[in-house]
Design a protein around this motif. Structure first.
Motif, short mmCIF file in Angstrom:
data_model
loop_
_atom_site.label_atom_id
_atom_site.label_comp_id
_atom_site.label_asym_id
_atom_site.label_seq_id
_atom_site.Cartn_x
_atom_site.Cartn_y
_atom_site.Cartn_z
N ILE A 71 0.64 -0.89 0.10
CA ILE A 71 -0.12 -0.21 0.53
C ILE A 71 0.36 1.36 0.25
CG2 ILE A 71 -1.64 1.19 1.32
CD1 ILE A 71 -2.64 -1.33 2.49
N GLU A 72 1.97 1.52 0.70
CA GLU A 72 2.61 2.29 1.06
C GLU A 72 3.05 2.13 -0.14
OE1 GLU A 72 6.78 4.13 3.05
OE2 GLU A 72 5.70 2.34 4.04
N ASP A 73 3.90 1.73 -0.91
CA ASP A 73 4.40 1.72 -2.17
C ASP A 73 3.34 2.16 -3.25
OD1 ASP A 73 6.44 0.38 -1.89
OD2 ASP A 73 6.08 -1.82 -2.63
N ALA A 74 2.27 2.10 -2.96
CA ALA A 74 1.13 2.39 -4.68
C ALA A 74 1.86 3.89 -3.82
CB ALA A 74 0.37 2.05 -4.01
N TYR A 75 1.43 4.43 -2.80
CA TYR A 75 1.14 5.61 -2.67
C TYR A 75 2.77 6.39 -2.57
CZ TYR A 75 -2.73 4.70 0.93
OH TYR A 75 -3.36 4.16 1.62
N ARG A 76 3.87 5.99 -2.95
CA ARG A 76 4.81 6.56 -3.95
C ARG A 76 4.84 6.90 -4.74
NH1 ARG A 76 6.26 9.85 1.00
NH2 ARG A 76 6.69 8.57 2.83
N LYS A 77 4.18 5.45 -5.15
CA LYS A 77 4.01 5.74 -6.73
C LYS A 77 3.06 6.71 -7.27
CE LYS A 77 5.27 3.79 -11.24
NZ LYS A 77 4.56 4.44 -11.64
N ALA A 78 2.68 7.28 -6.64
CA ALA A 78 1.37 8.41 -7.03
C ALA A 78 2.17 9.31 -6.92
CB ALA A 78 0.51 8.37 -6.18
N GLN A 79 2.96 9.33 -5.84
CA GLN A 79 3.74 10.54 -5.48
C GLN A 79 5.18 10.87 -6.27
OE1 GLN A 79 6.75 10.46 -1.51
NE2 GLN A 79 5.56 13.40 -1.96
N GLY A 80 5.54 9.92 -6.82
CA GLY A 80 6.56 10.05 -7.97
C GLY A 80 6.04 9.87 -9.05
N ASP A 81 4.94 9.91 -9.91
CA ASP A 81 4.41 10.81 -11.13
C ASP A 81 4.10 11.63 -11.03
OD1 ASP A 81 5.12 7.73 -11.54
OD2 ASP A 81 2.92 7.03 -10.98
N GLY A 82 3.75 12.15 -9.91
CA GLY A 82 3.73 13.67 -10.23
C GLY A 82 2.74 14.08 -9.28
N TYR A 83 1.87 13.12 -8.47
CA TYR A 83 0.38 13.65 -7.86
C TYR A 83 0.24 14.00 -6.44
CZ TYR A 83 -2.48 10.39 -11.41
OH TYR A 83 -2.47 10.28 -12.99
N ALA A 84 -0.15 15.49 -6.76
CA ALA A 84 0.20 15.97 -5.46
C ALA A 84 -0.79 15.37 -3.81
CB ALA A 84 -0.12 17.33 -5.01
N ALA A 85 -1.23 14.05 -4.26
CA ALA A 85 -1.94 13.90 -2.40
C ALA A 85 -2.91 12.37 -3.54
CB ALA A 85 -3.25 14.50 -2.25
N ALA A 86 -3.49 11.69 -3.19
CA ALA A 86 -4.28 10.56 -3.30
C ALA A 86 -5.47 10.26 -2.52
CB ALA A 86 -3.34 8.96 -3.10
N VAL A 87 -6.33 9.78 -2.74
CA VAL A 87 -7.78 8.98 -2.93
C VAL A 87 -7.81 7.19 -2.86
CG1 VAL A 87 -9.99 8.93 -2.36
CG2 VAL A 87 -8.86 11.06 -2.89
N PHE A 88 -8.07 6.83 -1.79
CA PHE A 88 -8.04 4.84 -1.82
C PHE A 88 -8.99 4.85 -1.86
CE2 PHE A 88 -5.49 1.17 -1.17
CZ PHE A 88 -5.60 0.24 -1.06
N VAL A 89 -10.18 4.09 -2.31
CA VAL A 89 -11.39 4.35 -1.82
C VAL A 89 -10.95 2.09 -1.88
CG1 VAL A 89 -13.50 3.70 -3.03
CG2 VAL A 89 -12.71 5.71 -3.58
N THR A 90 -11.56 1.90 -0.52
CA THR A 90 -11.73 0.91 -0.66
C THR A 90 -13.06 -0.17 -0.64
OG1 THR A 90 -12.10 0.50 1.86
CG2 THR A 90 -9.94 0.84 1.13
N ILE A 91 -13.13 -2.13 -1.08
CA ILE A 91 -13.39 -2.68 -0.46
C ILE A 91 -14.09 -1.88 1.28
CG2 ILE A 91 -13.40 -3.89 -1.98
CD1 ILE A 91 -12.72 -6.13 0.28
N ALA A 92 -15.69 -2.37 1.47
CA ALA A 92 -16.23 -2.74 2.87
C ALA A 92 -15.39 -2.90 4.02
CB ALA A 92 -18.17 -3.01 2.98
N ALA A 93 -15.12 -1.97 5.06
CA ALA A 93 -14.56 -2.36 5.85
C ALA A 93 -14.73 -3.14 7.05
CB ALA A 93 -14.01 -0.88 7.39
#
Length: 286
Positions: A71-93
């Motif tokens: 999960i952290e890798d996905a966040y860091r990849k988005a950051q590295g690709d130039g995004y300023a923030a992220a939204v993670f939508v998950t299946i029901a908690a």
């Protein structure tokens, strides 16, 4: 173009249509399929739904959520690709600890803001919440506004599904012994929905498969009647591909439908539902 520079991330259990993900740069973090011989596969990456079904006669595998590192890798990849923030939508908690893990990892991202959204649903109906997130980001909505709108939308987006075989739902603890026994003895097919906490509950009991499909339509109509315009999702596993039949039934009963979304069933979800599933989702458009 994503005007907000906000990356949209989801997990494989939302069944967000692959074409939509490609077109809108939605990043998918896969859940895991685990077998007793020690092998583990990433859902939709290392193993397909068809391959899981083919192995059912030998073994029903277990599933597990993505690791914190993935999960952290996905966040860091988005950051590295130039995004300023992220939204993670998950299946029901209420069905998976993915949401909690994603939130814990997000809390540690001091240099990259992440909002984690509980879709309170599963499959393509959770995917519809993900799709809404992508469209909001592309329209330039702020992270705060996206959170507020998605949390409201998640409460109003509903899923109904039924299966031909109850064994997988029962073995996975998703239905009670009483519902399983009733279904096995009297050919009663439960129509299942997610409650406000995201847990499975029986919405309707129908005698036989065809009546269960009609029950899906009836429940979808009741939900759709609350709104002036709705988007509907139809989910079918490969064994029961009846998209056209279900769309015809729904169009007949629900005149305020504006759009249909089609989806199959991911490898991680098929583990818990069995090979024959049909589901319908309802999402308001106002």
């Amino acid at each position: 173009m994503n005007k907000s520079r906000i990356a949209i991330i989801t997990d494989s259990g939302t069944d967000t249509p692959a074409e939509f993900c490609r077109e809108h740069d939605v990043r998918v973090v896969p859940l895991h399929i685990n077998y007793s011989d020690g092998t583990s596969y990433r859902s939709g990456v290392d193993i397909t739904t068809a391959e899981v079904i083919d192995r059912f006669e030998q073994e029903t595998p277990k599933t597990s959520l993505p690791s914190p590192q993935e999960i952290e890798d996905a966040y860091r990849k988005a950051q590295g690709d130039g995004y300023a923030a992220a939204v993670f939508v998950t299946i029901a908690a209420g069905l998976s600890a993915t949401n909690m893990t994603a939130q814990l990892v997000a809390n540690g991202m001091t240099d990259f803001p992440v909002v984690v959204i509980d879709s309170k649903s599963i499959g393509v109906v959770a995917g519809m919440v993900t799709m809404a997130a992508a469209k909001l980001a592309e329209e330039g909505a702020s992270l705060r506004d996206i959170r507020a709108k998605l949390e409201l939308l998640a409460k109003r987006t509903n899923v109904f599904f039924t299966v031909q075989e109850l064994d997988h739902l029962y073995k996975g603890g998703r239905i009670s012994a009483a519902v399983y026994k009733l279904g096995s003895m009297l050919n009663v097919k439960p129509v299942i929905k997610c409650d406000e906490a995201g847990h499975y509950v029986v919405a309707k009991k129908c005698r036989g498969w065809n009546r269960a499909l009609d029950g899906l339509v009836s429940l979808a109509k009741t939900e759709a009647d609350k709104y002036s315009r709705v988007r509907l999702a139809i989910c079918c596993s490969d064994r029961v591909k009846i998209f056209d039949q279900m769309e015809a039934k729904l169009r007949e009963k629900i005149p305020n439908v504006v759009e249909f979304v089609y989806s199959g069933v991911s490898a991680d979800l098929i583990v818990h539902t069995g090979p024959a599933l049909v589901g319908v989702g309802v999402q308001p458009l106002e």
